[in-house]
Design a protein around this motif. Structure first.
Motif, mmCIF file in Angstrom:
data_model
loop_
_atom_site.group_PDB
_atom_site.id
_atom_site.type_symbol
_atom_site.label_atom_id
_atom_site.label_comp_id
_atom_site.label_asym_id
_atom_site.label_seq_id
_atom_site.Cartn_x
_atom_site.Cartn_y
_atom_site.Cartn_z
ATOM 1 N N ARG A 208 5.342 -13.003 -63.709
ATOM 2 C CA ARG A 208 5.289 -11.978 -64.767
ATOM 3 C C ARG A 208 6.662 -11.415 -65.106
ATOM 4 N N LYS A 209 7.701 -11.974 -64.471
ATOM 5 C CA LYS A 209 9.089 -11.535 -64.723
ATOM 6 C C LYS A 209 9.244 -10.021 -64.500
ATOM 7 N N MET A 210 8.787 -9.581 -63.351
ATOM 8 C CA MET A 210 8.953 -8.164 -62.994
ATOM 9 C C MET A 210 10.404 -7.855 -62.650
ATOM 10 N N LEU A 211 11.120 -8.886 -62.175
ATOM 11 C CA LEU A 211 12.512 -8.697 -61.749
ATOM 12 C C LEU A 211 13.469 -9.330 -62.753
ATOM 13 N N GLY A 212 14.502 -8.560 -63.148
ATOM 14 C CA GLY A 212 15.577 -9.135 -63.957
ATOM 15 C C GLY A 212 16.548 -9.899 -63.059
ATOM 16 N N ARG A 213 17.618 -10.425 -63.634
ATOM 17 C CA ARG A 213 18.579 -11.211 -62.832
ATOM 18 C C ARG A 213 19.198 -10.347 -61.732
ATOM 19 N N PRO A 215 18.090 -6.941 -60.510
ATOM 20 C CA PRO A 215 17.069 -5.919 -60.758
ATOM 21 C C PRO A 215 17.463 -4.521 -60.292
ATOM 22 N N GLU A 216 16.979 -3.539 -61.068
ATOM 23 C CA GLU A 216 17.123 -2.123 -60.699
ATOM 24 C C GLU A 216 16.073 -1.808 -59.634
ATOM 25 N N GLU A 217 16.267 -0.639 -58.985
ATOM 26 C CA GLU A 217 15.342 -0.238 -57.911
ATOM 27 C C GLU A 217 13.888 -0.161 -58.386
ATOM 28 N N ASP A 218 13.679 0.339 -59.650
ATOM 29 C CA ASP A 218 12.287 0.472 -60.102
ATOM 30 C C ASP A 218 11.640 -0.902 -60.317
ATOM 31 N N GLU A 219 12.435 -1.908 -60.726
ATOM 32 C CA GLU A 219 11.879 -3.260 -60.877
ATOM 33 C C GLU A 219 11.512 -3.821 -59.494
ATOM 34 N N ILE A 220 12.397 -3.575 -58.537
ATOM 35 C CA ILE A 220 12.127 -4.073 -57.173
ATOM 36 C C ILE A 220 10.846 -3.426 -56.648
ATOM 37 N N ALA A 221 10.673 -2.126 -56.930
ATOM 38 C CA ALA A 221 9.482 -1.409 -56.441
ATOM 39 C C ALA A 221 8.210 -2.012 -57.026
ATOM 40 N N VAL A 222 8.250 -2.418 -58.302
ATOM 41 C CA VAL A 222 7.066 -3.008 -58.941
ATOM 42 C C VAL A 222 6.729 -4.347 -58.274
ATOM 43 N N PHE A 223 7.760 -5.183 -58.072
ATOM 44 C CA PHE A 223 7.526 -6.494 -57.449
ATOM 45 C C PHE A 223 7.038 -6.313 -56.008
ATOM 46 N N GLN A 224 7.655 -5.352 -55.317
ATOM 47 C CA GLN A 224 7.254 -5.073 -53.926
ATOM 48 C C GLN A 224 5.758 -4.715 -53.865
ATOM 49 N N SER A 225 5.309 -3.837 -54.771
ATOM 50 C CA SER A 225 3.889 -3.447 -54.773
ATOM 51 C C SER A 225 3.010 -4.661 -55.051
#
Ligand SMILES: Cc1cc2nc3c(=O)[nH]c(=O)nc-3n(C[C@H](O)[C@H](O)[C@H](O)COP(=O)(O)OP(=O)(O)OC[C@H]3O[C@@H](n4cnc5c(N)ncnc54)[C@H](O)[C@@H]3O)c2cc1C
Length: 264
Positions: A208-213, A215-225
């Protein structure tokens, strides 16, 4: 203690395969795992005369014979400079140097152990297993296949531009891991593998491309969840499922940051 009635140093893979079709015959890797059991082995099938202990680099891949030891993987400068030292990192905590001088990558990957460090690491690389009868299969498929009587001949890792990081958590150095985690960023995006759940490592793609190349902390948090919610963690003597879920999040974040910091 296990017992071996007859020892056969095979002259080719066909002989090994034929012998391996009988239930009481067993292929030998480094015998470090086998010797912990109590099997009565009729014919022990030794592959050591087949030249399968080499690590070879071709233009587009690395080919690792099944009899290459974990120590060879740890010390091979070509492999480790290509994959950011991740392969060495994935085997360096396995018991000790003498052990790693004997345990083979063939036995480690064929075994598909639920605690396996190298299996977790190789899953985020473009890795294939070459089986004598079934041919070349992606490791991501092999990991979920039931065990059969084929022979694992070699591991093939394709070269590409991915960046990779491997982490594990152990209660004491050289113990079995409580959790293993590998992260890679490819041209197409991110993938992670979580192992020692305590079950065979699971590969998760960021489709779903939650992480950019980077990634910012909020993107990492989404992928982590997403990973935490879509992965089964269970309990054993080393830790509870809840503890493993927490560890997975921590190692995942560290892995993603480590890869990001390496740039492109
Ligand atoms: C005390 C101990 C601690 C360990 N700690 C860790 C750890 O922390 N992390 C980790 O990742 N691993 C760990 N391991 C596992 C270890 O790293 C090896 O994966 C394991 O010993 C198997 O490798 P081997 O060469 O000894 O295989 P063997 O014991 O010889 O064989 C294992 C199985 O694979 C089969 N086999 C072997 N080679 C082939 C082949 N080419 N084709 C088909 N079948 C084959 C055998 O028939 C057998 O069923 C540990 C093992 C032990 C005994």
């Amino acid at each position: 203690m296990f017992t071996i009635k007859n020892y056969v140093k095979v002259k080719d893979l066909e002989e090994a395969y034929e012998l391996n079709q009988k239930r009481n015959n067993v292929v030998l890797g480094g015998i470090m795992w086998l010797k912990m059991g109590s099997r009565n082995i009729q014919n022990a099938i030794d592959l050591s005369a087949l030249g399968l202990e080499k690590i070879e680099e071709t233009e587009d891949s690395f080919e690792i014979g099944c009899m290459a030891t974990l120590r060879q993987l740890e010390t091979d400068s070509r492999l480790n400079s290509y994959f950011d030292g991740a392969i060495a990192e994935s085997v360096k905590s396995i018991v000790g140097v003498q052990f790693r001088n004997t345990a083979t990558i063939g036995g480690s990957i064929y075994g598909r152990f639920g605690f396996s460090d190298p299996l977790t690491c190789l899953l985020v690389l473009d890795t294939y297993v070459e089986l004598y009868k079934k041919g070349i299969i992606p490791l991501s498929e092999f990991v979920d296949m039931p065990r059969d009587n084929d022979i694992l001949v070699k591991i093939i890792i394709k070269k590409d531009t991915r960046k990779v990081s491997y982490l594990s958590y152990r209660k004491t150095a050289t113990d079995l891991p409580v959790l293993t985690c590998a992260v890679a960023r490819t041209e197409d995006g991110w993938l992670a593998a979580i192992g020692a759940r305590p079950a065979r490592a699971k590969l998760i793609r960021d489709e779903r491309k939650m992480l950019g190349r980077e990634p910012e902390e909020d993107e990492i948090a989404v992928f982590q969840s997403f990973v935490e919610e879509n992965t089964v963690f269970k309990s054993n003597m080393r830790g509870s499922g809840e503890y493993r879920r927490h560890l997975a999040g921590v190692l995942l974040r560290r892995g993603i940051r480590a890869v990001s910091e390496r740039g492109e």
